[in-house]
Scaffold this active site. Structure first.
Site, PDB file in Angstrom:
ATOM      1  N   HIS A   1      75.381  69.550  10.834  1.00  0.00           N
ATOM      2  CA  HIS A   1      75.992  70.820  11.258  1.00  0.00           C
ATOM      3  C   HIS A   1      77.517  70.762  11.120  1.00  0.00           C
ATOM      4  O   HIS A   1      78.149  71.708  10.656  1.00  0.00           O
ATOM      5  CB  HIS A   1      75.686  71.097  12.742  1.00  0.00           C
ATOM      6  CG  HIS A   1      74.249  71.307  13.062  1.00  0.00           C
ATOM      7  ND1 HIS A   1      73.506  70.406  13.777  1.00  0.00           N
ATOM      8  CD2 HIS A   1      73.408  72.336  12.781  1.00  0.00           C
ATOM      9  CE1 HIS A   1      72.279  70.860  13.932  1.00  0.00           C
ATOM     10  NE2 HIS A   1      72.183  72.023  13.334  1.00  0.00           N
TER      11      HIS A   1
ATOM     12  N   HIS B   1      74.530  67.840  15.047  1.00  0.00           N
ATOM     13  CA  HIS B   1      74.701  66.507  14.475  1.00  0.00           C
ATOM     14  C   HIS B   1      75.657  66.623  13.290  1.00  0.00           C
ATOM     15  O   HIS B   1      76.177  67.708  12.991  1.00  0.00           O
ATOM     16  CB  HIS B   1      73.351  65.918  14.075  1.00  0.00           C
ATOM     17  CG  HIS B   1      72.506  66.826  13.235  1.00  0.00           C
ATOM     18  ND1 HIS B   1      72.865  67.204  11.968  1.00  0.00           N
ATOM     19  CD2 HIS B   1      71.332  67.467  13.509  1.00  0.00           C
ATOM     20  CE1 HIS B   1      71.944  68.009  11.471  1.00  0.00           C
ATOM     21  NE2 HIS B   1      71.006  68.201  12.386  1.00  0.00           N
ATOM     22  N   ALA B   2      75.835  65.479  12.590  1.00  0.00           N
ATOM     23  CA  ALA B   2      76.836  65.452  11.518  1.00  0.00           C
ATOM     24  C   ALA B   2      76.520  66.451  10.393  1.00  0.00           C
ATOM     25  O   ALA B   2      77.425  66.897   9.684  1.00  0.00           O
ATOM     26  CB  ALA B   2      76.951  64.043  10.955  1.00  0.00           C
TER      27      ALA B   2
END
Ligand code: PAF
Length: 274
Positions: free
Chosen positions: A33, A30-31
């Protein structure tokens, strides 16, 4: 982006690549990471990510089997984020024989999340040390959302004199404040709407401390009660010292408020530094 599953191939691919910066993950990116991948670029010449769902950090009744595996979508995101090399071993690549030599973290592994997830930090420390030995990075990034994990890894790296800079990345949140997590995908629509309460409650404790409240136990209980009243089942809500996650001796040292609580079967964790 190169993708390697074998240790030998990865090592060959990383020869002569300059300063290597490493971001280990369990995938389902997701953002949060991707923000670590983007930050990694500023710390070296070659950005290496890994995807490996590490069985030995999951308890017997935890979500290892249902942990979301979204490999192709993850590869697309990593390539778009400019990651140079992805290490994506199978269990046979990483654990060709039973892993009997394990990294045993000290007492910090038994508090907070460790109290409710026995053996979790042993599994994390073991796989991270193993990944460090394979990738041999000069720097590695971990999200602050897993605050205790970051501390275990930082302390392990320092005490074992590993020549790796450990860098913590800020938690990335949805607009309503919910910390991004692969486990958010387990939430029903109703639970997803309820989930930001956890962050709001942590903020309430932070604001009270900033406004001079000194009764930490009262603040923790207030949040536990509020969560219970809203249908959560909490493992802990705790104000701790940032330096070592011990109980605060007063309210002057830098603190962090951490919580783990379940909505239905989904366990969410979050924290904010004070
Ligand atoms: O935070 C995670 O995703 C995992 O605990 C890690 C650090 C990749 C080790 O398996």
């Amino acid at each position: 982006m190169q993708i390697h599953s074998s240790i030998a191939d990865l090592r060959a691919a990383l020869k002569g690549r300059g300063r290597v910066v490493f971001v280990p993950t369990m995938g389902n990116l997701h953002a949060g990471h991707i923000s670590l991948m983007t930050q990694a670029r500023a710390h070296g010449d070659t950005v290496v990510a890994s995807i490996f769902v590490n069985r030995i950090q999951f308890g017997p009744n935890e979500d290892f089997d249902k942990y979301p595996r979204t490999f192709q979508a993850d590869c697309d995101k990593l390539a778009a984020a400019g990651v140079d090399v992805l290490f994506a071993p199978t269990e046979a690549d990483l654990y060709p024989e039973p892993q009997e030599y394990l990294v045993e973290p000290p007492a910090i592994q038994n508090i907070l999340d460790g109290e409710f997830r026995p053996g979790h930090f042993r599994g994390v420390a073991t796989v991270v040390l193993k990944l460090f030995n394979i990738v041999q990075p000069q720097a590695a990034l971990f999200g602050k959302k897993d605050y205790q994990q970051l501390m275990v890894i930082r302390n392990m790296t320092r005490q074992l004199a590993l020549p790796i800079d450990i860098i913590g990345g800020e938690t990335v949140r949805a607009e309503d404040g919910l910390a991004l997590s692969s486990r958010n995908g387990y939430l029903t629509t109703e639970q997803r709407a309820e989930a930001p309460r956890l962050y709001r409650e942590l903020n309430r404790i932070r604001d009270a401390l900033r406004n001079g409240e000194t009764d930490i136990a009262k603040l923790e209980k207030g949040t536990l009660d509020a969560l219970t009243a809203a249908g959560w089942q909490s493992d802990y809500v705790a104000v701790r010292q940032q330096s070592d996650l011990s109980m605060p001796k007063g309210v002057d040292a830098p603190m962090v408020v951490l919580a783990a609580s379940r909505l239905g079967t989904t366990r969410l964790i979050d924290n904010i530094e004070i």
